[in-house]
Design an enzyme around this catalytic site. Structure first.
Site, PDB file in Angstrom:
ATOM      1  CG  ASP A   1       1.309   7.440  -9.197  1.00  0.00           C
ATOM      2  OD1 ASP A   1       1.201   8.555  -9.217  1.00  0.00           O
ATOM      3  OD2 ASP A   1       0.508   6.922  -8.690  1.00  0.00           O
TER       4      ASP A   1
ATOM      5  CE  LYS B  24      -3.507   6.565  -8.207  1.00  0.00           C
ATOM      6  NZ  LYS B  24      -2.376   6.679  -7.722  1.00  0.00           N
TER       7      LYS B  24
HETATM    8  P1  NAP Z   1      -3.719   3.039  -0.916  1.00  0.00           P
HETATM    9  O1  NAP Z   1      -3.627   2.094  -1.834  1.00  0.00           O
HETATM   10  O2  NAP Z   1      -5.068   3.223   0.163  1.00  0.00           O
HETATM   11  O3  NAP Z   1      -2.543   2.372   0.552  1.00  0.00           O
HETATM   12  C1  NAP Z   1      -2.651   3.040   1.763  1.00  0.00           C
HETATM   13  C2  NAP Z   1      -1.493   2.336   2.475  1.00  0.00           C
HETATM   14  O4  NAP Z   1      -1.119   3.254   3.581  1.00  0.00           O
HETATM   15  C3  NAP Z   1      -1.483   0.978   2.712  1.00  0.00           C
HETATM   16  O5  NAP Z   1      -0.357   0.371   2.847  1.00  0.00           O
HETATM   17  C4  NAP Z   1      -1.848   1.206   4.446  1.00  0.00           C
HETATM   18  O6  NAP Z   1      -1.414   0.081   5.395  1.00  0.00           O
HETATM   19  C5  NAP Z   1      -0.876   2.316   4.672  1.00  0.00           C
HETATM   20  N1  NAP Z   1      -1.698   3.176   6.050  1.00  0.00           N
HETATM   21  C6  NAP Z   1      -2.723   3.833   5.796  1.00  0.00           C
HETATM   22  N2  NAP Z   1      -2.766   4.557   7.100  1.00  0.00           N
HETATM   23  C7  NAP Z   1      -1.613   4.280   7.688  1.00  0.00           C
HETATM   24  C8  NAP Z   1      -1.223   4.550   9.056  1.00  0.00           C
HETATM   25  N3  NAP Z   1      -1.918   5.735   9.647  1.00  0.00           N
HETATM   26  N4  NAP Z   1      -0.060   4.172   9.336  1.00  0.00           N
HETATM   27  C9  NAP Z   1       0.635   3.490   8.653  1.00  0.00           C
HETATM   28  N5  NAP Z   1       0.441   2.983   7.436  1.00  0.00           N
HETATM   29  C10 NAP Z   1      -0.745   3.478   7.233  1.00  0.00           C
HETATM   30  O7  NAP Z   1      -3.117   4.313  -1.150  1.00  0.00           O
HETATM   31  P2  NAP Z   1      -2.149   4.807  -2.077  1.00  0.00           P
HETATM   32  O8  NAP Z   1      -2.621   5.009  -3.569  1.00  0.00           O
HETATM   33  O9  NAP Z   1      -0.834   3.487  -1.992  1.00  0.00           O
HETATM   34  O10 NAP Z   1      -1.334   6.049  -1.563  1.00  0.00           O
HETATM   35  C11 NAP Z   1      -0.670   6.235  -0.436  1.00  0.00           C
HETATM   36  C12 NAP Z   1      -0.343   7.640  -0.340  1.00  0.00           C
HETATM   37  O11 NAP Z   1       0.495   7.957  -1.335  1.00  0.00           O
HETATM   38  C13 NAP Z   1      -1.620   8.358  -0.044  1.00  0.00           C
HETATM   39  O12 NAP Z   1      -1.337   9.278   1.063  1.00  0.00           O
HETATM   40  C14 NAP Z   1      -1.608   9.247  -1.563  1.00  0.00           C
HETATM   41  O13 NAP Z   1      -2.154  10.483  -1.307  1.00  0.00           O
HETATM   42  C15 NAP Z   1       0.029   9.326  -1.504  1.00  0.00           C
HETATM   43  N6  NAP Z   1       0.392   9.456  -2.933  1.00  0.00           N
HETATM   44  C16 NAP Z   1       0.945  10.598  -3.527  1.00  0.00           C
HETATM   45  C17 NAP Z   1       1.526  10.790  -4.653  1.00  0.00           C
HETATM   46  C18 NAP Z   1       2.044  11.930  -5.144  1.00  0.00           C
HETATM   47  O14 NAP Z   1       2.305  12.210  -6.349  1.00  0.00           O
HETATM   48  N7  NAP Z   1       2.862  12.732  -4.522  1.00  0.00           N
HETATM   49  C19 NAP Z   1       1.109   9.885  -5.800  1.00  0.00           C
HETATM   50  C20 NAP Z   1       0.388   8.537  -5.338  1.00  0.00           C
HETATM   51  C21 NAP Z   1       0.015   8.468  -4.065  1.00  0.00           C
HETATM   52  P3  NAP Z   1      -2.346  -0.936   5.317  1.00  0.00           P
HETATM   53  O15 NAP Z   1      -1.934  -2.019   4.554  1.00  0.00           O
HETATM   54  O16 NAP Z   1      -2.049  -1.660   6.942  1.00  0.00           O
HETATM   55  O17 NAP Z   1      -3.801  -0.557   5.654  1.00  0.00           O
END
Ligand code: NAP
Length: 272
Positions: free
Chosen positions: A100, A64
Site C-alpha cells: 500500500d 490484513k
Molecule cells: P480501516 O482500518 O477500517 O480504517 C478506517 C478509518 O476510516 C478509521 O480511521 C475510521 O475512523 C475512518 N472512518 C470510517 N468512516 C468514516 C467516516 N464516515 N468519516 C470519517 N472517518 C471515517 O480501513 P483501512 O484499511 O485503513 O482503509 C481506509 C480506506 O482506504 C478504505 O476506504 C479503503 O477501501 C481505502 N484503501 C484504498 C486503497 C487503494 O489502493 N486505493 C488501499 C488501501 C485502502 P475511526 O477511527 O473514527 O473509526
C-alpha cells in the site's frame, strides 16, 4: 499462475478485474479469483495456499493484521505498518508484505507529486493510514500530521510514526500549511457526497490531494480539490500501483510505466 484476493466480504473487490486486465497487458496466463474467507476459516485456507492452491494472495479487510501473524515471514515494511496486503507462497512458506505504501508513493509520483521535503497530512487511523505514514516518512516528508474522527487513534498513530496528531479545532489552519493531503479514511466510501473534512476546512490551490477511496471514483473531496485549484489524484492510481508491486513480488516481473496508465483507463471506464 494462480492468485486470489482473500477477504470478508470480498464481492465488491476491484482486484479480480484489475489483475485479469494486468495479465492481458503483460501477456501472462494469470488466473485470479475472489475468495470469501471468514476469520475462523483463515488458518485452514492458508494451509491450502501453503499446499499450492495459490502462488500468492492479495489480502483485504478484515484479515490484513491477522495474516501478518499467520505468515511464516514478514517484510520490514509489513512489520512497520503492522499489516500485510500481500502474501507470496514460495515452496510452501508464506511471506507477508505490504504494497500500500509503495503504491501510494508511485501513484503520487505518477501524477507529478513528490513527498520528499513535503508537509503531509494523513486523514484516518486505520491500516491504510499506517501505510501512508510509514511510506511518506521513509520517503523523506518534512513534517507529518494525522487527523482522525476518533482523536485517540490519531494520537496513538502519530506517536508510532513521529507525526503530530491534529485536533479538530486546528485542522482548518493546518490545512493551509500542508503540501500533500492523503485521504486514508473510509469517509466517502459508497457515499458520493460525504467528505472527511469538517465544515470550515478550505483547500488551497498549491495542495495535492490523493483520496484512497475509489468507489465512487470522483469523491466529494476530489471535487472540492479541483474546485479550489488543487491537484486531485484518485484512488484508482494507488490501487493500480499497489497491484503492480504485488505482481512484481509474486512473479518478479516489473511492468512498464504505460501498463499503469492502461490499467487506470480500463478501470476508469468500468467505473463510469
Ligand atoms: P480501516 O482500518 O477500517 O480504517 C478506517 C478509518 O476510516 C478509521 O480511521 C475510521 O475512523 C475512518 N472512518 C470510517 N468512516 C468514516 C467516516 N464516515 N468519516 C470519517 N472517518 C471515517 O480501513 P483501512 O484499511 O485503513 O482503509 C481506509 C480506506 O482506504 C478504505 O476506504 C479503503 O477501501 C481505502 N484503501 C484504498 C486503497 C487503494 O489502493 N486505493 C488501499 C488501501 C485502502 P475511526 O477511527 O473514527 O473509526
Amino acid at each position: 499462475m494462480r492468485y486470489a484476493v482473500v477477504g470478508d466480504p470480498v464481492a465488491h473487490s476491484a482486484s479480480p478485474s484489475l489483475f485479469l486486465a494486468l495479465g492481458r497487458e503483460l501477456g501472462l496466463p494469470l488466473e485470479y479469483r475472489a475468495e470469501q474467507v471468514t476469520a475462523a476459516e483463515l488458518p485452514g485456507f492458508l494451509e491450502r495456499v501453503r499446499a499450492g492452491a495459490y502462488q500468492g494472495l492479495s489480502v483485504t479487510l478484515p484479515h490484513k493484521e491477522t495474516v501478518l501473524h499467520l505468515a511464516d515471514t514478514a517484510s520490514v515494511v509489513a512489520r512497520a505498518v503492522g499489516a500485510a496486503n500481500t502474501l507470496v507462497q514460495r515452496e510452501g512458506r508464506l511471506e507477508a508484505d505490504n504494497t500500500d505504501g509503495v503504491g501510494l508513493l508511485r501513484a503520487l509520483a505518477s501524477q507529478g507529486v513528490n513527498v520528499e521535503g513535503a508537509r503531509v497530512l494523513v486523514l484516518g487511523a486505520g491500516g491504510a493510514a499506517r501505510a501512508a505514514l510509514q511510506a511518506t516518512r521513509d520517503a523523506g516528508a518534512r513534517a507529518l500530521y494525522v487527523f482522525n474522527r476518533t482523536p485517540e487513534r490519531a494520537e496513538r498513530l502519530a506517536a508510532a510514526f513521529g507525526a503530530v496528531a491534529v485536533p479538530l479545532a486546528e485542522l482548518p489552519r493546518l490545512l493551509q500549511d500542508v503540501d500533500v493531503l492523503v485521504q486514508a479514511s473510509a469517509a466517502g466510501l459508497s457515499r458520493p457526497t460525504e467528505t472527511p473534512l469538517p465544515e470550515g476546512c478550505v483547500l488551497h490551490p498549491r495542495l495535492s490531494v490523493l483520496d484512497m477511496v475509489y468507489q465512487p471514483l470522483q469523491t466529494q473531496l476530489l471535487r472540492d480539490a479541483r474546485a479550489s485549484g488543487a491537484r486531485a489524484v484518485d484512488g484508482l492510481w494507488m490501487l493500480v500501483h499497489q497491484a503492480l508491486a504485488q505482481c512484481q513480488l509474486w512473479t518478479g516481473i516489473e511492468a512498464a510505466p504505460g501498463v499503469a496508465i492502461a490499467l487506470h483507463a480500463a478501470l476508469q471506464q468500468e467505473a463510469a
